[in-house]
Scaffold this motif. Structure first.
Motif, PDB file in Angstrom:
ATOM      1  N   LEU A 172     -57.307  50.416   8.667  1.00 31.38           N
ATOM      2  CA  LEU A 172     -58.661  50.283   9.236  1.00 31.38           C
ATOM      3  C   LEU A 172     -58.635  49.536  10.571  1.00 31.38           C
ATOM      4  O   LEU A 172     -59.608  49.572  11.316  1.00 31.38           O
ATOM      5  N   GLU A 173     -57.511  48.875  10.859  1.00 31.27           N
ATOM      6  CA  GLU A 173     -57.400  48.157  12.143  1.00 31.27           C
ATOM      7  C   GLU A 173     -57.548  49.092  13.335  1.00 31.27           C
ATOM      8  O   GLU A 173     -58.009  48.682  14.393  1.00 31.27           O
ATOM      9  N   THR A 174     -57.132  50.342  13.161  1.00 26.01           N
ATOM     10  CA  THR A 174     -57.219  51.279  14.290  1.00 26.01           C
ATOM     11  C   THR A 174     -58.488  52.138  14.239  1.00 26.01           C
ATOM     12  O   THR A 174     -58.722  52.957  15.122  1.00 26.01           O
ATOM     13  N   LEU A 175     -59.263  51.987  13.179  1.00 25.29           N
ATOM     14  CA  LEU A 175     -60.474  52.821  13.046  1.00 25.29           C
ATOM     15  C   LEU A 175     -61.540  52.329  14.038  1.00 25.29           C
ATOM     16  O   LEU A 175     -61.825  51.133  14.088  1.00 25.29           O
ATOM     17  N   PRO A 176     -62.121  53.246  14.836  1.00 23.91           N
ATOM     18  CA  PRO A 176     -63.146  52.806  15.796  1.00 23.91           C
ATOM     19  C   PRO A 176     -64.302  52.083  15.099  1.00 23.91           C
ATOM     20  O   PRO A 176     -64.670  52.416  13.962  1.00 23.91           O
ATOM     21  N   ARG A 177     -64.860  51.085  15.806  1.00 24.07           N
ATOM     22  CA  ARG A 177     -65.930  50.254  15.256  1.00 24.07           C
ATOM     23  C   ARG A 177     -67.088  51.096  14.702  1.00 24.07           C
ATOM     24  O   ARG A 177     -67.641  50.805  13.649  1.00 24.07           O
ATOM     25  N   GLU A 178     -67.444  52.158  15.414  1.00 27.56           N
ATOM     26  CA  GLU A 178     -68.570  52.983  14.957  1.00 27.56           C
ATOM     27  C   GLU A 178     -68.259  53.616  13.590  1.00 27.56           C
ATOM     28  O   GLU A 178     -69.151  53.753  12.742  1.00 27.56           O
ATOM     29  N   GLN A 179     -67.003  53.979  13.386  1.00 27.50           N
ATOM     30  CA  GLN A 179     -66.624  54.558  12.082  1.00 27.50           C
ATOM     31  C   GLN A 179     -66.675  53.501  10.980  1.00 27.50           C
ATOM     32  O   GLN A 179     -66.987  53.805   9.830  1.00 27.50           O
ATOM     33  N   ILE A 180     -66.373  52.267  11.340  1.00 25.90           N
ATOM     34  CA  ILE A 180     -66.489  51.184  10.350  1.00 25.90           C
ATOM     35  C   ILE A 180     -67.964  51.019   9.971  1.00 25.90           C
ATOM     36  O   ILE A 180     -68.316  50.945   8.789  1.00 25.90           O
ATOM     37  N   ILE A 181     -68.817  51.010  10.989  1.00 24.26           N
ATOM     38  CA  ILE A 181     -70.256  50.824  10.724  1.00 24.26           C
ATOM     39  C   ILE A 181     -70.766  51.938   9.804  1.00 24.26           C
ATOM     40  O   ILE A 181     -71.481  51.694   8.830  1.00 24.26           O
ATOM     41  N   THR A 205     -70.924  37.361   4.752  1.00 19.13           N
ATOM     42  CA  THR A 205     -69.996  37.603   5.850  1.00 19.13           C
ATOM     43  C   THR A 205     -70.689  38.481   6.891  1.00 19.13           C
ATOM     44  O   THR A 205     -71.908  38.599   6.882  1.00 19.13           O
ATOM     45  N   ASN A 206     -69.908  39.040   7.803  1.00 15.59           N
ATOM     46  CA  ASN A 206     -70.531  39.910   8.806  1.00 15.59           C
ATOM     47  C   ASN A 206     -69.535  40.964   9.274  1.00 15.59           C
ATOM     48  O   ASN A 206     -68.359  40.935   8.894  1.00 15.59           O
ATOM     49  N   LEU A 207     -70.028  41.869  10.097  1.00 13.97           N
ATOM     50  CA  LEU A 207     -69.212  43.010  10.510  1.00 13.97           C
ATOM     51  C   LEU A 207     -67.928  42.572  11.218  1.00 13.97           C
ATOM     52  O   LEU A 207     -66.842  43.085  10.933  1.00 13.97           O
ATOM     53  N   ASP A 208     -68.050  41.608  12.126  1.00 14.85           N
ATOM     54  CA  ASP A 208     -66.857  41.203  12.887  1.00 14.85           C
ATOM     55  C   ASP A 208     -65.796  40.605  11.979  1.00 14.85           C
ATOM     56  O   ASP A 208     -64.604  40.849  12.163  1.00 14.85           O
ATOM     57  N   GLU A 209     -66.239  39.838  11.003  1.00 16.34           N
ATOM     58  CA  GLU A 209     -65.259  39.264  10.073  1.00 16.34           C
ATOM     59  C   GLU A 209     -64.572  40.366   9.266  1.00 16.34           C
ATOM     60  O   GLU A 209     -63.360  40.308   9.033  1.00 16.34           O
ATOM     61  N   ILE A 210     -65.350  41.346   8.852  1.00 12.81           N
ATOM     62  CA  ILE A 210     -64.758  42.440   8.079  1.00 12.81           C
ATOM     63  C   ILE A 210     -63.749  43.205   8.934  1.00 12.81           C
ATOM     64  O   ILE A 210     -62.682  43.597   8.467  1.00 12.81           O
ATOM     65  N   ILE A 211     -64.068  43.352  10.212  1.00  9.24           N
ATOM     66  CA  ILE A 211     -63.158  44.086  11.095  1.00  9.24           C
ATOM     67  C   ILE A 211     -61.878  43.285  11.348  1.00  9.24           C
ATOM     68  O   ILE A 211     -60.793  43.857  11.442  1.00  9.24           O
ATOM     69  N   THR A 212     -62.001  41.969  11.411  1.00 14.47           N
ATOM     70  CA  THR A 212     -60.832  41.180  11.834  1.00 14.47           C
ATOM     71  C   THR A 212     -60.082  40.490  10.691  1.00 14.47           C
ATOM     72  O   THR A 212     -58.960  40.051  10.884  1.00 14.47           O
TER      73      THR A 212
END
Ligand SMILES: NC(=O)c1ccc[n+]([C@@H]2O[C@H](COP(=O)([O-])OP(=O)(O)OC[C@H]3O[C@@H](n4cnc5c(N)ncnc54)[C@H](O)[C@@H]3O)[C@@H](O)[C@H]2O)c1
Ligand SMILES: [Zn+2]
Length: 360
Positions: A172-181, A205-212
Motif C-alpha cells: 500500500l506504500e506505493t498506492l496513490p493517495r486517492e486510491q487509499i481514500i 487516527t487519521n488518513l495520514d497516519e494510516i498512510i505512513t
C-alpha cells in the motif's frame, strides 16, 4: 507481523495478511498446490512494474515455471477482450488443470484473473496477491469473480474461491493517495455495519497516519479481512447476510451510473452511506449520535458527503439495480455504530425516505 485467517467456506482457504510477504509467495503456493509445475501470473501495467520481478523470483525459487500476462491498468480493461486474451495466453502456455493462476494487483486484476481461472479448462486454481486497499479489504475475499459488459459492470462472472489470498500491506506504500481514500470508504463501511472496534480505531487516527504507519495499516486491513470473512462464511452465495455489505452501495451505484462513472466507486459509496445515514435519522431508524458519528467519520477520511441529487431519480435508479427483489428494494441501514439491519422499501417509500434526508 503476519496472521493467517481461515475462510471456512465449502471450498475453504487461508488469507495471509502481513508485511513483506511477496518473497514468500512461491513457498506458500507450493504448500497449497503441491502438484503445480507452472504459475501463470496476471497483473496490470502499474503493479507489474512495481512488484512483478519480486513475485517471479519467488515463484522460480520454488521451482515453478512462470508465464505472465500484463494488461493495461484500469477498470476499462475488465472486459471480454482482455478476458479472452488471457484465456488464449493460458492456452498458448499449455497451462493444465494442475497448474495455478496468480493474480497480482487490485480488484480489477483479481476479478478478471479469478473469472479466467474459474472458466479455463472448467476451472483451475487461483491465488490472489492483492495490492490495492479495496482489493485487500474486499475484492480478493469471498470468491466473486467477473468482468464488465458494455451494458453494465460485473454482469458476467462466477463464484470461484481462491486457494489462497496473500495480502502484503506494505504494498500500500506505493498506492496513490486517492486510491487509499477510495478504499477507506469500504473500511468505514465495515466499521459502521459490524465493527465498533474498527470504528474506534478509525476515530482515533487519521488518513495520514494510516498512510505512513505500517503497523496501523496492517491492523486496519487485518480487521477488515476478519469482517469480510465473517460475512462471506455465513452466506457464501449472497442470499442473505452478505447483503449488509451493500450498505451505501444501493444508492452509491445509482450515483456512479448517473455520473457516467466519473464519480469513483469509493466516493459514490461514501455519499450513498451518508444519504442513508441522514435519511435513517429522520425516520427514526438510528439516533442522532449514530448519524453524526457516521457522517463525521466519512468526512474525516476526505470523502465528500455533499449531494443534491433528486430523491425521485435515486429511487428510480435503485429500483432498476440488479439487487432489487420483487417490487421492493432491500436497503441496508445502520441502527447503531457496528449494527446493521435490512429494511424493505417500495419505490414510493424509498423516495419519501430519501427525501427526508434533506431536512437533516
Ligand atoms: N469480487 C468482489 O467481491 C469485488 C468487491 C469489490 C470490488 N470489486 C471490483 O474491484 C475493482 C476495483 O478494485 P481496485 O480499486 O483495486 O481497482 P484496480 O485493480 O484498478 O486498482 C486501482 C488502481 O491502483 C493501482 N494499484 C493497485 N495496487 C497498487 C500498488 N500497490 N501500488 C500502486 N498502484 C497500485 C492499479 O494499477 C489501478 O490503477 C472493480 O472492478 C470492482 O468491481 C470486486
Ligand atoms: Zn464497494
Amino acid at each position: 507481523m503476519k496472521s493467517t485467517i481461515h475462510v471456512a467456506t465449502k471450498q475453504a482457504y487461508d488469507v495471509i495478511v502481513g508485511q513483506d510477504l511477496l518473497d514468500e509467495v512461491g513457498q506458500d503456493i507450493i504448500k497449497i498446490c503441491p502438484t503445480a509445475s507452472k504459475a501463470f501470473v496476471i497483473s496490470d501495467s502499474n503493479v507489474a512494474s512495481l512488484y512483478l520481478d519480486k513475485i517471479i523470483a519467488s515463484l522460480r525459487n520454488s521451482n515453478l515455471e512462470t508465464a505472465v500476462y500484463v494488461f493495461e491498468a484500469g477498470e476499462e480493461s475488465k472486459n471480454s477482450d482482455t478476458y479472452i486474451a488471457i484465456l488464449q495466453a493460458m492456452a498458448s502456455n499449455f497451462l493444465t488443470r494442475t497448474d495455478v493462476v496468480v493474480s497480482l494487483g487490485g480488484g480489477v486484476c483479481s476479478d478478471m484473473a479469478g473469472f479466467a481461472a474459474a472458466t479455463f479448462l472448467r476451472g483451475i486454481d487461483v491465488i490472489h496477491v492483492s495490492t490495492s486497499l479495496l482489493g485487500q479489504v474486499d475484492a480478493s475475499i469471498g470468491g466473486k469473480t467477473g468482468i464488465d459488459l458494455p451494458n453494465g459492470k460485473n454482469l458476467v462472472g462466477a463464484f470461484w474461491q481462491p486457494k489462497l489470498v496473500v495480502i502484503d500491506t506494505n504494498t500500500l506504500e506505493t498506492l496513490p493517495r486517492e486510491q487509499i481514500i477510495e478504499g477507506m470508504a469500504e473500511v468505514i463501511k465495515y466499521a459502521l455495519i459490524m465493527d465498533a472496534v474498527l470504528y474506534d480505531l478509525l476515530k482515533n487516527t487519521n488518513l495520514d497516519e494510516i498512510i505512513t504507519n505500517p503497523q496501523l495499516r496492517y491492523e486496519m486491513v487485518r480487521q477488515c479481512v476478519l469482517d469480510k470473512t465473517d460475512v462471506v462464511v455465513s452466506d457464501e452465495f449472497d442470499n442473505g447476510r452478505r447483503q449488509i455489505l451493500n450498505f451505501g452501495h444501493t444508492i452509491g451505484h445509482v450515483l456512479e451510473k448517473m455520473s457516467d462513472f466519473k464519480l469513483s466507486h469509493g466516493r459514490a459509496v461514501a455519499k450513498g452511506m451518508s444519504i442513508v445515514l441522514n435519511a435513517s435519522r429522520k425516520e427514526g431508524l438510528c439516533d442522532a449520535a449514530t448519524n453524526d458519528n457516521g457522517i463525521d467519520l466519512i468526512k474525516a477520511y476526505e470523502l465528500s458527503v455533499e449531494d443534491d441529487t433528486s430523491s425521485e431519480l435515486l429511487a428510480q435508479g435503485a429500483m432498476s439495480d440488479k439487487k432489487k427483489r420483487g417490487g421492493t428494494v432491500s436497503l441496508v441501514v445502520v441502527s447503531s455504530i457496528g449494527e446493521a439491519k435490512i429494511v424493505k422499501k417500495s419505490i414510493d417509500e424509498l423516495e419519501a425516505f430519501l427525501e427526508a434526508r434533506k431536512e437533516c
